[in-house]
Design a protein around this motif. Sequence first.
Motif, PDB file in Angstrom:
ATOM      1  N   ASP A 232      26.096  55.985  50.419  1.00 57.91           N
ATOM      2  CA  ASP A 232      26.003  56.788  49.202  1.00 57.91           C
ATOM      3  C   ASP A 232      27.059  56.259  48.229  1.00 57.91           C
ATOM      4  O   ASP A 232      28.248  56.561  48.364  1.00 57.91           O
ATOM      5  N   ARG A 233      26.606  55.498  47.261  1.00 54.95           N
ATOM      6  CA  ARG A 233      27.554  54.807  46.381  1.00 54.95           C
ATOM      7  C   ARG A 233      28.262  55.748  45.410  1.00 54.95           C
ATOM      8  O   ARG A 233      29.257  55.361  44.801  1.00 54.95           O
ATOM      9  N   THR A 234      27.786  56.964  45.294  1.00 51.09           N
ATOM     10  CA  THR A 234      28.499  57.928  44.460  1.00 51.09           C
ATOM     11  C   THR A 234      29.808  58.348  45.116  1.00 51.09           C
ATOM     12  O   THR A 234      30.675  58.931  44.452  1.00 51.09           O
ATOM     13  N   ARG A 235      29.951  58.066  46.408  1.00 51.33           N
ATOM     14  CA  ARG A 235      31.177  58.418  47.122  1.00 51.33           C
ATOM     15  C   ARG A 235      32.220  57.305  47.053  1.00 51.33           C
ATOM     16  O   ARG A 235      33.340  57.492  47.523  1.00 51.33           O
ATOM     17  N   TRP A 236      31.859  56.173  46.503  1.00 54.58           N
ATOM     18  CA  TRP A 236      32.831  55.097  46.360  1.00 54.58           C
ATOM     19  C   TRP A 236      33.889  55.494  45.325  1.00 54.58           C
ATOM     20  O   TRP A 236      33.598  56.181  44.346  1.00 54.58           O
ATOM     21  N   ASP A 237      35.118  55.036  45.547  1.00 53.10           N
ATOM     22  CA  ASP A 237      36.236  55.372  44.659  1.00 53.10           C
ATOM     23  C   ASP A 237      36.228  54.419  43.464  1.00 53.10           C
ATOM     24  O   ASP A 237      36.658  53.270  43.558  1.00 53.10           O
ATOM     25  N   THR A 238      35.734  54.905  42.330  1.00 57.42           N
ATOM     26  CA  THR A 238      35.587  54.036  41.159  1.00 57.42           C
ATOM     27  C   THR A 238      36.928  53.599  40.574  1.00 57.42           C
ATOM     28  O   THR A 238      37.020  52.529  39.983  1.00 57.42           O
ATOM     29  N   SER A 239      37.967  54.422  40.741  1.00 62.68           N
ATOM     30  CA  SER A 239      39.276  54.023  40.207  1.00 62.68           C
ATOM     31  C   SER A 239      39.838  52.839  40.982  1.00 62.68           C
ATOM     32  O   SER A 239      40.418  51.901  40.389  1.00 62.68           O
ATOM     33  N   LEU A 240      39.658  52.833  42.315  1.00 65.23           N
ATOM     34  CA  LEU A 240      40.097  51.684  43.105  1.00 65.23           C
ATOM     35  C   LEU A 240      39.274  50.446  42.780  1.00 65.23           C
ATOM     36  O   LEU A 240      39.805  49.333  42.731  1.00 65.23           O
ATOM     37  N   ILE A 241      37.974  50.633  42.555  1.00 63.53           N
ATOM     38  CA  ILE A 241      37.121  49.498  42.188  1.00 63.53           C
ATOM     39  C   ILE A 241      37.575  48.899  40.862  1.00 63.53           C
ATOM     40  O   ILE A 241      37.708  47.676  40.728  1.00 63.53           O
ATOM     41  N   ALA A 242      37.839  49.747  39.879  1.00 70.46           N
ATOM     42  CA  ALA A 242      38.270  49.254  38.570  1.00 70.46           C
ATOM     43  C   ALA A 242      39.590  48.507  38.685  1.00 70.46           C
ATOM     44  O   ALA A 242      39.767  47.433  38.074  1.00 70.46           O
ATOM     45  N   GLU A 243      40.519  49.057  39.456  1.00 67.81           N
ATOM     46  CA  GLU A 243      41.811  48.381  39.631  1.00 67.81           C
ATOM     47  C   GLU A 243      41.626  47.045  40.346  1.00 67.81           C
ATOM     48  O   GLU A 243      42.209  46.021  39.956  1.00 67.81           O
ATOM     49  N   GLY A 244      40.802  47.038  41.399  1.00 67.60           N
ATOM     50  CA  GLY A 244      40.580  45.808  42.143  1.00 67.60           C
ATOM     51  C   GLY A 244      39.965  44.725  41.284  1.00 67.60           C
ATOM     52  O   GLY A 244      40.369  43.551  41.347  1.00 67.60           O
ATOM     53  N   VAL A 245      38.989  45.082  40.462  1.00 60.81           N
ATOM     54  CA  VAL A 245      38.342  44.102  39.585  1.00 60.81           C
ATOM     55  C   VAL A 245      39.331  43.561  38.555  1.00 60.81           C
ATOM     56  O   VAL A 245      39.365  42.356  38.275  1.00 60.81           O
ATOM     57  N   THR A 246      40.173  44.440  38.004  1.00 64.44           N
ATOM     58  CA  THR A 246      41.171  44.001  37.024  1.00 64.44           C
ATOM     59  C   THR A 246      42.164  43.020  37.648  1.00 64.44           C
ATOM     60  O   THR A 246      42.479  41.977  37.068  1.00 64.44           O
ATOM     61  N   VAL A 247      42.663  43.348  38.834  1.00 66.76           N
ATOM     62  CA  VAL A 247      43.601  42.463  39.537  1.00 66.76           C
ATOM     63  C   VAL A 247      42.932  41.128  39.857  1.00 66.76           C
ATOM     64  O   VAL A 247      43.528  40.055  39.688  1.00 66.76           O
ATOM     65  N   LEU A 248      41.672  41.167  40.291  1.00 57.98           N
ATOM     66  CA  LEU A 248      40.951  39.944  40.639  1.00 57.98           C
ATOM     67  C   LEU A 248      40.730  39.066  39.419  1.00 57.98           C
ATOM     68  O   LEU A 248      40.922  37.838  39.478  1.00 57.98           O
ATOM     69  N   GLN A 249      40.309  39.657  38.316  1.00 58.63           N
ATOM     70  CA  GLN A 249      40.049  38.872  37.108  1.00 58.63           C
ATOM     71  C   GLN A 249      41.307  38.154  36.628  1.00 58.63           C
ATOM     72  O   GLN A 249      41.249  36.983  36.225  1.00 58.63           O
ATOM     73  N   ALA A 250      42.445  38.840  36.716  1.00 52.83           N
ATOM     74  CA  ALA A 250      43.706  38.203  36.308  1.00 52.83           C
ATOM     75  C   ALA A 250      44.044  37.038  37.230  1.00 52.83           C
ATOM     76  O   ALA A 250      44.543  36.002  36.774  1.00 52.83           O
ATOM     77  N   ALA A 251      43.765  37.187  38.523  1.00 57.14           N
ATOM     78  CA  ALA A 251      44.049  36.109  39.473  1.00 57.14           C
ATOM     79  C   ALA A 251      43.121  34.918  39.247  1.00 57.14           C
ATOM     80  O   ALA A 251      43.558  33.762  39.229  1.00 57.14           O
ATOM     81  N   LEU A 252      41.820  35.186  39.077  1.00 55.59           N
ATOM     82  CA  LEU A 252      40.856  34.104  38.869  1.00 55.59           C
ATOM     83  C   LEU A 252      41.125  33.340  37.579  1.00 55.59           C
ATOM     84  O   LEU A 252      40.852  32.133  37.496  1.00 55.59           O
ATOM     85  N   ALA A 253      41.665  34.036  36.584  1.00 55.57           N
ATOM     86  CA  ALA A 253      41.938  33.395  35.298  1.00 55.57           C
ATOM     87  C   ALA A 253      42.988  32.291  35.417  1.00 55.57           C
ATOM     88  O   ALA A 253      43.083  31.417  34.545  1.00 55.57           O
ATOM     89  N   ARG A 254      43.758  32.296  36.499  1.00 56.71           N
ATOM     90  CA  ARG A 254      44.790  31.276  36.685  1.00 56.71           C
ATOM     91  C   ARG A 254      44.231  29.989  37.265  1.00 56.71           C
ATOM     92  O   ARG A 254      44.929  28.998  37.400  1.00 56.71           O
ATOM     93  N   ASP A 255      42.950  30.017  37.633  1.00 56.72           N
ATOM     94  CA  ASP A 255      42.242  28.816  38.094  1.00 56.72           C
ATOM     95  C   ASP A 255      42.930  28.155  39.286  1.00 56.72           C
ATOM     96  O   ASP A 255      43.052  26.920  39.341  1.00 56.72           O
ATOM     97  N   ARG A 256      43.380  28.987  40.237  1.00 60.05           N
ATOM     98  CA  ARG A 256      43.942  28.482  41.497  1.00 60.05           C
ATOM     99  C   ARG A 256      43.266  29.252  42.627  1.00 60.05           C
ATOM    100  O   ARG A 256      43.865  30.058  43.309  1.00 60.05           O
ATOM    101  N   LEU A 257      41.987  28.960  42.804  1.00 58.38           N
ATOM    102  CA  LEU A 257      41.161  29.731  43.717  1.00 58.38           C
ATOM    103  C   LEU A 257      41.624  29.583  45.163  1.00 58.38           C
ATOM    104  O   LEU A 257      41.949  28.491  45.615  1.00 58.38           O
ATOM    105  N   GLY A 258      41.646  30.707  45.875  1.00 65.77           N
ATOM    106  CA  GLY A 258      41.969  30.725  47.294  1.00 65.77           C
ATOM    107  C   GLY A 258      40.992  31.626  48.017  1.00 65.77           C
ATOM    108  O   GLY A 258      40.156  32.307  47.392  1.00 65.77           O
ATOM    109  N   GLU A 259      41.102  31.678  49.346  1.00 69.61           N
ATOM    110  CA  GLU A 259      40.109  32.399  50.134  1.00 69.61           C
ATOM    111  C   GLU A 259      40.093  33.903  49.855  1.00 69.61           C
ATOM    112  O   GLU A 259      39.029  34.525  49.870  1.00 69.61           O
ATOM    113  N   TYR A 260      41.255  34.498  49.592  1.00 70.00           N
ATOM    114  CA  TYR A 260      41.266  35.940  49.365  1.00 70.00           C
ATOM    115  C   TYR A 260      40.638  36.289  48.021  1.00 70.00           C
ATOM    116  O   TYR A 260      39.968  37.315  47.884  1.00 70.00           O
ATOM    117  N   GLN A 261      40.853  35.443  47.027  1.00 68.24           N
ATOM    118  CA  GLN A 261      40.195  35.671  45.744  1.00 68.24           C
ATOM    119  C   GLN A 261      38.675  35.556  45.886  1.00 68.24           C
ATOM    120  O   GLN A 261      37.929  36.347  45.318  1.00 68.24           O
TER     121      GLN A 261
END
Length: 381
Positions: A232-261
């Motif tokens: 049930d995707r309505t039970r997913w924590d949207t605030s954690l998703i938004a934070e995770g996506v923001t952190v990921l986008q900043a990391a990917l923007a540095r163009d030093r891709l690694g396995e965790y990214q």
Amino acid sequence: MDEAPLRVLTPQVLALLVRRGADFAAAEDAVQDALVEAVRVWPTSPPRDPRGWLVTVAWRRFLDGTRADTARRLREDRVEAEPAPGPAPAVDDTLRLYFLCAHPSLTPSSAVALTLRAVGGLTTRQIARAYLVPEATMAQRVSRAKRTVSGVRLDRPGDVATVLRVLYLVFNEGYSGDVDLAAEAIRLTRQLAAGIDHPEVAGLLALMLLHHARRPARTTPDGSLVPLAEQDRTRWDTSLIAEGVTVLQAALARDRLGEYQAQAAVAALHADARTAGETDWTQIVEWYDELARLTDSPVVRLNRAVAVGEADGPHAGLAALAEVDDSLPRHQAAAAYLHERAGDLAEAARLYAEAAHRALHLAERDHLTRQAARLNAARRR
């Protein structure tokens, strides 16, 4: 009293004692003594400088132990160098503890236990409960780890990859006991991210946040597993998703891709889909290709095969899976799923039953057994 401030201060105080020259095991014992004293004294007489108070008391405990040691004469210079009581320096050496606790001479389980004790500030009893092992067993594990790293000098930059692997292991330990290890791993990774500017640290934090966001929907009230497609995707924590996506986008923007990214990118694509049917499996396969290039991991190839089955059809997925070692954990479960999608219910049921027999966790075994029973019942109708 509230233990949260003590857990934050513990690694800072321990790191400072180690930097002053105390060996790790003795310093850790001294800090634990200081924490016991703090629990006794602070409720009625809170210090103006809690960190300085802990450093002073812990250093005195360490010196008391040093004076009682048979090698006292070799340590007289250290005793004479006792700093005067007062505010502790503002330097935070917590980062050094991460690298010390992830020392290559330690086994993964010992590194995780020592990280939870020294950096996480957890008691041996709490760690033992989280691992569902006797406290005496965990005490021996922590003691051996402390002895191993005693005397180790960190005079070179530590291995970030090893530290991240330890934190990843903590996160994957699950949610048993009175300490939520997933939440604890996120807390420690946030702390590490605040002390080191590294895209893979950010990638791991993003991965944890995105996976943790789905946690409320992963099980039913009775503890049964719920597959991703059925959650049930309505039970997913949207605030954690938004934070995770923001952190990921900043990391990917540095163009030093690694396995965790790359892993976080896969998790972000799942989180972005409003329904299972809207998942962008083509992009997920592309990210698994990147992961395979970075890690050459058989687990990645197995997950890629399932994604190929979603993107290009079950027969394509089975062809990709045929290139993966069938002794790999969850290989039979993946094959069963793809055979079911291909319409071969008899083979799928057989493979689900075999996967259940090989499952390492009770909840997973029960889920796979139910899948086999469901298909067998469907065939009889």
